[in-house]
Design a protein around this motif. Structure first.
Motif, PDB file in Angstrom:
ATOM      1  N   VAL A 260      10.244   4.646   1.925  1.00  0.00           N
ATOM      2  CA  VAL A 260       8.847   4.240   1.776  1.00  0.00           C
ATOM      3  C   VAL A 260       7.973   5.473   1.983  1.00  0.00           C
ATOM      4  O   VAL A 260       8.134   6.206   2.970  1.00  0.00           O
ATOM      5  N   LEU A 261       7.075   5.702   1.042  1.00  0.00           N
ATOM      6  CA  LEU A 261       6.105   6.800   1.124  1.00  0.00           C
ATOM      7  C   LEU A 261       4.761   6.178   1.474  1.00  0.00           C
ATOM      8  O   LEU A 261       4.171   5.460   0.656  1.00  0.00           O
ATOM      9  N   GLU A 262       4.317   6.424   2.693  1.00  0.00           N
ATOM     10  CA  GLU A 262       3.084   5.816   3.179  1.00  0.00           C
ATOM     11  C   GLU A 262       1.947   6.834   3.078  1.00  0.00           C
ATOM     12  O   GLU A 262       1.960   7.845   3.765  1.00  0.00           O
ATOM     13  N   PRO A 263       0.972   6.567   2.182  1.00  0.00           N
ATOM     14  CA  PRO A 263      -0.136   7.497   2.038  1.00  0.00           C
ATOM     15  C   PRO A 263      -0.874   7.700   3.344  1.00  0.00           C
ATOM     16  O   PRO A 263      -1.074   6.745   4.122  1.00  0.00           O
ATOM     17  N   LYS A 264      -1.267   8.943   3.605  1.00  0.00           N
ATOM     18  CA  LYS A 264      -2.084   9.232   4.792  1.00  0.00           C
ATOM     19  C   LYS A 264      -3.503   8.754   4.486  1.00  0.00           C
ATOM     20  O   LYS A 264      -4.062   9.072   3.449  1.00  0.00           O
TER      21      LYS A 264
ATOM     22  N   GLU B  31      -1.298  13.125   0.169  1.00  0.00           N
ATOM     23  CA  GLU B  31      -0.295  13.414   1.189  1.00  0.00           C
ATOM     24  C   GLU B  31       0.257  12.083   1.678  1.00  0.00           C
ATOM     25  O   GLU B  31      -0.462  11.077   1.722  1.00  0.00           O
ATOM     26  N   ALA B  32       1.522  12.078   2.068  1.00  0.00           N
ATOM     27  CA  ALA B  32       2.148  10.849   2.557  1.00  0.00           C
ATOM     28  C   ALA B  32       3.173  11.206   3.630  1.00  0.00           C
ATOM     29  O   ALA B  32       3.557  12.369   3.786  1.00  0.00           O
ATOM     30  N   VAL B  33       3.579  10.189   4.345  1.00  0.00           N
ATOM     31  CA  VAL B  33       4.664  10.315   5.311  1.00  0.00           C
ATOM     32  C   VAL B  33       5.806   9.450   4.798  1.00  0.00           C
ATOM     33  O   VAL B  33       5.611   8.282   4.455  1.00  0.00           O
ATOM     34  N   ALA B  34       6.997  10.045   4.738  1.00  0.00           N
ATOM     35  CA  ALA B  34       8.171   9.334   4.250  1.00  0.00           C
ATOM     36  C   ALA B  34       8.961   8.770   5.415  1.00  0.00           C
ATOM     37  O   ALA B  34       9.093   9.407   6.458  1.00  0.00           O
ATOM     38  N   ARG B  35       9.465   7.550   5.210  1.00  0.00           N
ATOM     39  CA  ARG B  35      10.354   6.965   6.210  1.00  0.00           C
ATOM     40  C   ARG B  35      11.387   6.122   5.478  1.00  0.00           C
ATOM     41  O   ARG B  35      11.110   5.538   4.421  1.00  0.00           O
ATOM     42  N   GLU B  36      12.577   6.071   6.053  1.00  0.00           N
ATOM     43  CA  GLU B  36      13.636   5.281   5.453  1.00  0.00           C
ATOM     44  C   GLU B  36      13.486   3.829   5.886  1.00  0.00           C
ATOM     45  O   GLU B  36      13.311   3.537   7.070  1.00  0.00           O
ATOM     46  N   ALA B  37      13.563   2.925   4.926  1.00  0.00           N
ATOM     47  CA  ALA B  37      13.528   1.497   5.233  1.00  0.00           C
ATOM     48  C   ALA B  37      14.885   1.097   5.803  1.00  0.00           C
ATOM     49  O   ALA B  37      15.918   1.669   5.456  1.00  0.00           O
TER      50      ALA B  37
ATOM     51  N   GLY C 188       0.796  -1.222   0.000  1.00  0.00           N
ATOM     52  CA  GLY C 188       0.000   0.000   0.000  1.00  0.00           C
ATOM     53  C   GLY C 188       0.826   1.269   0.000  1.00  0.00           C
ATOM     54  O   GLY C 188       0.292   2.367  -0.081  1.00  0.00           O
ATOM     55  N   GLY C 189       2.149   1.152   0.083  1.00  0.00           N
ATOM     56  CA  GLY C 189       3.036   2.307   0.031  1.00  0.00           C
ATOM     57  C   GLY C 189       3.824   2.307  -1.270  1.00  0.00           C
ATOM     58  O   GLY C 189       3.748   1.374  -2.074  1.00  0.00           O
ATOM     59  N   TYR C 190       4.570   3.359  -1.459  1.00  0.00           N
ATOM     60  CA  TYR C 190       5.400   3.523  -2.648  1.00  0.00           C
ATOM     61  C   TYR C 190       6.852   3.586  -2.194  1.00  0.00           C
ATOM     62  O   TYR C 190       7.164   4.157  -1.160  1.00  0.00           O
ATOM     63  N   VAL C 191       7.735   3.004  -2.987  1.00  0.00           N
ATOM     64  CA  VAL C 191       9.149   2.898  -2.634  1.00  0.00           C
ATOM     65  C   VAL C 191       9.969   3.668  -3.662  1.00  0.00           C
ATOM     66  O   VAL C 191       9.784   3.493  -4.871  1.00  0.00           O
ATOM     67  N   VAL C 192      10.865   4.521  -3.166  1.00  0.00           N
ATOM     68  CA  VAL C 192      11.775   5.277  -4.023  1.00  0.00           C
ATOM     69  C   VAL C 192      13.196   5.108  -3.486  1.00  0.00           C
ATOM     70  O   VAL C 192      13.386   4.769  -2.315  1.00  0.00           O
ATOM     71  N   VAL C 193      14.164   5.368  -4.349  1.00  0.00           N
ATOM     72  CA  VAL C 193      15.572   5.159  -4.003  1.00  0.00           C
ATOM     73  C   VAL C 193      16.328   6.472  -4.149  1.00  0.00           C
ATOM     74  O   VAL C 193      16.221   7.147  -5.179  1.00  0.00           O
ATOM     75  N   GLY C 194      17.105   6.821  -3.135  1.00  0.00           N
ATOM     76  CA  GLY C 194      17.900   8.052  -3.144  1.00  0.00           C
ATOM     77  C   GLY C 194      19.260   7.826  -3.770  1.00  0.00           C
ATOM     78  O   GLY C 194      20.287   8.051  -3.126  1.00  0.00           O
ATOM     79  N   SER C 195      19.293   7.410  -5.015  1.00  0.00           N
ATOM     80  CA  SER C 195      20.550   7.020  -5.665  1.00  0.00           C
ATOM     81  C   SER C 195      21.404   8.217  -6.074  1.00  0.00           C
ATOM     82  O   SER C 195      22.621   8.141  -6.031  1.00  0.00           O
TER      83      SER C 195
ATOM     84  N   ASN D 266      15.711  16.739   2.382  1.00  0.00           N
ATOM     85  CA  ASN D 266      14.518  17.503   2.741  1.00  0.00           C
ATOM     86  C   ASN D 266      13.529  16.656   3.528  1.00  0.00           C
ATOM     87  O   ASN D 266      12.977  17.110   4.535  1.00  0.00           O
ATOM     88  N   LEU D 267      13.300  15.432   3.104  1.00  0.00           N
ATOM     89  CA  LEU D 267      12.291  14.632   3.815  1.00  0.00           C
ATOM     90  C   LEU D 267      12.802  14.126   5.160  1.00  0.00           C
ATOM     91  O   LEU D 267      12.007  13.814   6.040  1.00  0.00           O
ATOM     92  N   LEU D 268      14.134  14.074   5.350  1.00  0.00           N
ATOM     93  CA  LEU D 268      14.649  13.771   6.682  1.00  0.00           C
ATOM     94  C   LEU D 268      14.260  14.877   7.655  1.00  0.00           C
ATOM     95  O   LEU D 268      13.924  14.614   8.810  1.00  0.00           O
ATOM     96  N   ALA D 269      14.305  16.119   7.169  1.00  0.00           N
ATOM     97  CA  ALA D 269      13.948  17.265   8.009  1.00  0.00           C
ATOM     98  C   ALA D 269      12.438  17.396   8.170  1.00  0.00           C
ATOM     99  O   ALA D 269      11.957  17.839   9.214  1.00  0.00           O
ATOM    100  N   GLU D 270      11.682  17.034   7.135  1.00  0.00           N
ATOM    101  CA  GLU D 270      10.218  17.140   7.161  1.00  0.00           C
ATOM    102  C   GLU D 270       9.637  15.958   6.393  1.00  0.00           C
ATOM    103  O   GLU D 270       9.584  15.984   5.154  1.00  0.00           O
ATOM    104  N   PRO D 271       9.223  14.898   7.089  1.00  0.00           N
ATOM    105  CA  PRO D 271       8.750  13.684   6.407  1.00  0.00           C
ATOM    106  C   PRO D 271       7.347  13.787   5.811  1.00  0.00           C
ATOM    107  O   PRO D 271       6.920  12.873   5.101  1.00  0.00           O
ATOM    108  N   GLN D 272       6.629  14.874   6.077  1.00  0.00           N
ATOM    109  CA  GLN D 272       5.316  15.071   5.453  1.00  0.00           C
ATOM    110  C   GLN D 272       5.561  15.510   4.017  1.00  0.00           C
ATOM    111  O   GLN D 272       6.170  16.558   3.788  1.00  0.00           O
TER     112      GLN D 272
END
Length: 146
Positions: free
Chosen positions: A140-144, A100-106, A63-70, A83-89
């Protein structure tokens, strides 16, 4: 995230062109980019406070989306990741869907599993990993849900 703020595109020319086409066409032109699924990620600049948008290849998981910071294998993390480390919204657009989503590092086993899944989607990630000593983040971008 305030929807009224101006959104700045990537300073990288080809990325900005891709993002503008994607947004203007509701994803019809740009969601699939050279055969790869892409989404638009909007983060708030950690120093400027400005909204910044970029296009990223993605995968889906639970149910989430996965992106890579390559960052193409650069030794520096991409700005969107910092940026998302400072503000995960964050704000995300997948094709015509915006949310809207909340980002977190896997991390750990989840990161390993998602990294492998993303290298199937975009095999170049394996080469990028060889170019840098930096641990390339998997996000991982988890939709609100609301």
């Amino acid at each position: 995230m305030d929807g009224e703020d101006e959104v700045l595109e990537s300073p990288t020319g080809w990325v900005a062109t891709h993002v503008r086409r994607y947004a203007a066409s509701e994803g019809e032109r740009g969601h699939i980019w050279y055969g790869k699924p892409t989404l638009l990620l909007t983060t708030r600049g950690r120093t400027s406070g400005a909204l910044r948008r970029t296009g990223l290849i993605y995968g889906e998981d639970g149910g989430g989306y996965v992106v890579v910071g390559s960052n193409g294998g650069s030794d520096a993390h991409p700005h969107w990741y910092l940026n998302l480390l400072a503000e995960p919204q964050v704000r995300v657009q997948v094709a015509a869907e915006r949310f809207e989503a909340v980002a977190r590092e896997a991390d750990g086993a989840e990161r390993d599993r998602l990294w492998e899944a993303m290298t199937v989607i975009f095999p170049q990630y394996k080469g990028y990993r060889k170019k840098t000593d930096r641990r390339i983040p998997v996000v991982v971008l988890e939709p609100k849900r609301g």
